[in-house]
Design a protein around this motif. Structure first.
Motif, PDB file in Angstrom:
ATOM      1  N   GLU A  94       0.847  -1.196   0.000  1.00 14.85           N
ATOM      2  CA  GLU A  94       0.000   0.000   0.000  1.00 14.85           C
ATOM      3  C   GLU A  94       0.878   1.240   0.000  1.00 14.85           C
ATOM      4  OE1 GLU A  94      -2.866   0.071   3.142  1.00 14.85           O
ATOM      5  OE2 GLU A  94      -3.353  -2.056   2.941  1.00 14.85           O
ATOM      6  N   ASN A  98      -7.974   1.771   1.816  1.00 12.64           N
ATOM      7  CA  ASN A  98      -6.735   1.024   1.622  1.00 12.64           C
ATOM      8  C   ASN A  98      -6.639   0.421   0.220  1.00 12.64           C
ATOM      9  OD1 ASN A  98      -5.722   1.349   4.358  1.00 12.64           O
ATOM     10  ND2 ASN A  98      -7.366  -0.031   4.980  1.00 12.64           N
ATOM     11  N   ILE A 111      -4.843  -1.275  -2.722  1.00  5.83           N
ATOM     12  CA  ILE A 111      -3.629  -2.083  -2.736  1.00  5.83           C
ATOM     13  C   ILE A 111      -3.052  -2.150  -4.144  1.00  5.83           C
ATOM     14  CG2 ILE A 111      -4.460  -3.450  -0.785  1.00  5.83           C
ATOM     15  CD1 ILE A 111      -4.080  -5.560  -3.601  1.00  5.83           C
TER      16      ILE A 111
END
Length: 364
Positions: free
Chosen positions: A295, A353, A355
Motif C-alpha cells: 500500500e 486502503n 492495494i
C-alpha cells in the motif's frame, strides 16, 4: 467510445497535468524500486547482452517517465563493472497510447542525458542510451520478435483495452446505471463483464510480450488490484464509488445530464492475486517469479490533504474521458473539489486502503 483515441493522462506541466499530479505513483514505484533493480541486474548477469532492449509500457509523461530509466542504466552499469565487462548500449522504448504527451517526454531528454553525465570523470564515459517513442496499445504486438530483454510497466495494466461490451444490453444501454464501476448495487453481470474483459486483455498482453521478449527476459509490472474475491471493498473500487457520488452531485445541480451519467463506465479493473496467477499459468509463456502486495503511504507533502492529492491524481487520469463523454461544459474544478472533500471525510471515519501488486515474470 474508442479508448485508444480518447484516453490519455493530462499533458503539459500545468496545475492539473499528470506531470504535476503523479507523486503517488512515483511513491509506489520508489517503494519497490529495489526489486526492480534486483530484477534487471539478475537479468543482465545471466544474459550479458551487448545491446540491452528495454521497454516502459504506459510511460505517460512527466518526471516519472525517465527517472526509472536512469536508475536502470546505472544499476546495469554497476553490474557490468563488477563483472569486468563493457557496459552495454541501451535501446529504450517508451510506449503509450498515441494521444499521450510524448513531446514533454522528448523535451526532458537533454536533462536526462545531462544527469547521466554528472559526477563522471574523463576516464568514465557515459553509457550509450538510445530513447525512442513507441505509440500504440500494448494489448497487441508492438515490437519485433525477440528484441526486448526487460519490460517495465507501472500503473497501466489495470486500464482495460475498452469498456467491457458486456455492460450494455441489446439496445446499447448500460446495465450499470448510475455507477461508473462495480458497486454494491451493480447486477452480477457487471462484475462478470469486467472480469471477462480483464482475462481477454491480460492474456493478449502476455501472448504479445512472449513474442517480443527473449528467452530468460523479465517483466516487472506494477498494477492496482484487490484482496480476495469480493469486487467491492474499501480499496480501489471505493475511489470509483466516490467519483459516482460526485457525478451524481453534478447531475443534481444541473451541470450534467442524468442520461449521460447512466451510460458512463470506466475501462478499469482491479484484479485479484488469483486472477493474475491463473492467467499467467493459463497463457504459459512466463514464470511468475515474485508477486508482492503493498500500500502507498498516506502521508502527503506540501500541505495538501490526502483527499486533494487523490482528487488531483484522478482528475489528471480521467479528465480526457470525462470531457469526451460529458462535454466541455462539465465543471471539473467543482467535481474534484467535491471528490477531495468526500475522500477526506471518509478517511476521517475509516481508512481507505487501495492495494498495489508488484509482479515479476520471467520468459520461459
Amino acid at each position: 467510445m474508442d479508448v485508444e483515441k480518447v484516453f490519455h493522462m493530462s499533458g503539459g506541466v500545468g496545475k492539473t497535468s499528470y506531470a504535476q499530479n503523479s507523486s503517488l505513483q512515483k511513491k509506489a514505484s520508489d517503494m519497490v524500486k529495489h526489486i526492480t533493480m534486483e530484477t534487471i541486474q539478475q537479468l543482465y548477469n545471466q544474459v550479458t547482452p551487448k545491446s540491452l532492449g528495454i521497454a516502459d509500457l504506459g510511460c505517460s509523461s512527466g518526471p516519472n517517465s525517465l527517472s526509472l530509466i536512469k536508475d536502470i542504466v546505472e544499476a546495469v552499469e554497476r553490474s557490468s563493472h563488477t563483472m569486468f565487462r563493457p557496459v552495454p548500449e541501451f535501446r529504450v522504448f517508451l510506449n503509450d497510447l498515441p494521444t499521450n504527451d510524448f513531446n514533454s517526454v522528448f523535451m526532458s531528454l537533454p536533462d536526462f542525458y545531462r544527469d547521466l553525465k554528472k559526477d563522471r570523470n574523463e576516464r568514465c564515459s557515459c553509457p550509450a542510451v538510445y530513447v525512442a517513442g513507441y505509440p500504440g496499445s500494448f494489448y497487441g504486438r508492438l515490437f519485433p520478435n525477440n528484441c526486448l530483454h526487460f519490460i517495465y510497466s507501472s500503473y497501466s495494466l489495470h486500464w482495460l483495452s475498452k469498456v467491457p461490451p458486456g455492460l450494455y444490453d441489446e439496445h446499447g444501454r448500460s446495465i450499470n446505471r448510475g455507477g461508473v464501476y462495480i458497486s454494491e448495487s451493480s447486477p452480477p453481470r457487471v462484475s462478470e463483464a469486467y472480469r471477462n474483459q480483464f482475462r481477454e486483455d491480460f492474456s493478449l498482453f502476455l501472448k504479445s510480450r512472449s513474442e517480443e521478449v527473449v528467452t530468460g527476459g523479465r517483466m516487472v509490472l506494477i498494477t492496482l488490484g484487490r484482496i480476495g474475491q469480493a469486487h467491492v471493498d474499501r480499496g480501489n473500487s471505493f475511489f470509483w464509488e466516490i467519483l459516482s457520488k460526485c457525478l451524481a452531485i453534478s447531475v443534481s445541480q444541473g451541470e450534467i445530464e442524468k442520461e449521460k451519467l447512466e451510460c458512463y463506465d470506466v475501462h478499469f479493473y482491479a484484479a485479484s492475486r488469483n486472477e493474475i496467477e491463473d492467467e499467467v499459468r493459463r497463457e504459459g509463456s512466463f514464470e511468475l517469479q515474485r508477486m508482492e502486495t503493498f500500500e502507498i503511504e498516506k502521508h502527503v507533502k506540501g500541505g495538501d490533504s490526502y483527499g486533494t492529492a487523490v482528487a488531483m491524481t484522478v482528475r489528471a487520469i480521467q479528465e480526457s474521458m470525462l470531457y469526451n463523454h460529458f462535454g466541455e461544459g462539465i465543471n471539473l474544478d467543482a467535481l474534484f473539489g467535491n471528490y477531495a472533500r468526500i475522500v477526506d471525510q471518509e478517511m476521517a471515519k475509516q481508512q481507505i486502503n487501495p492495494i498495489t501488486f508488484l509482479i515479476v515474470l520471467k520468459k520461459l
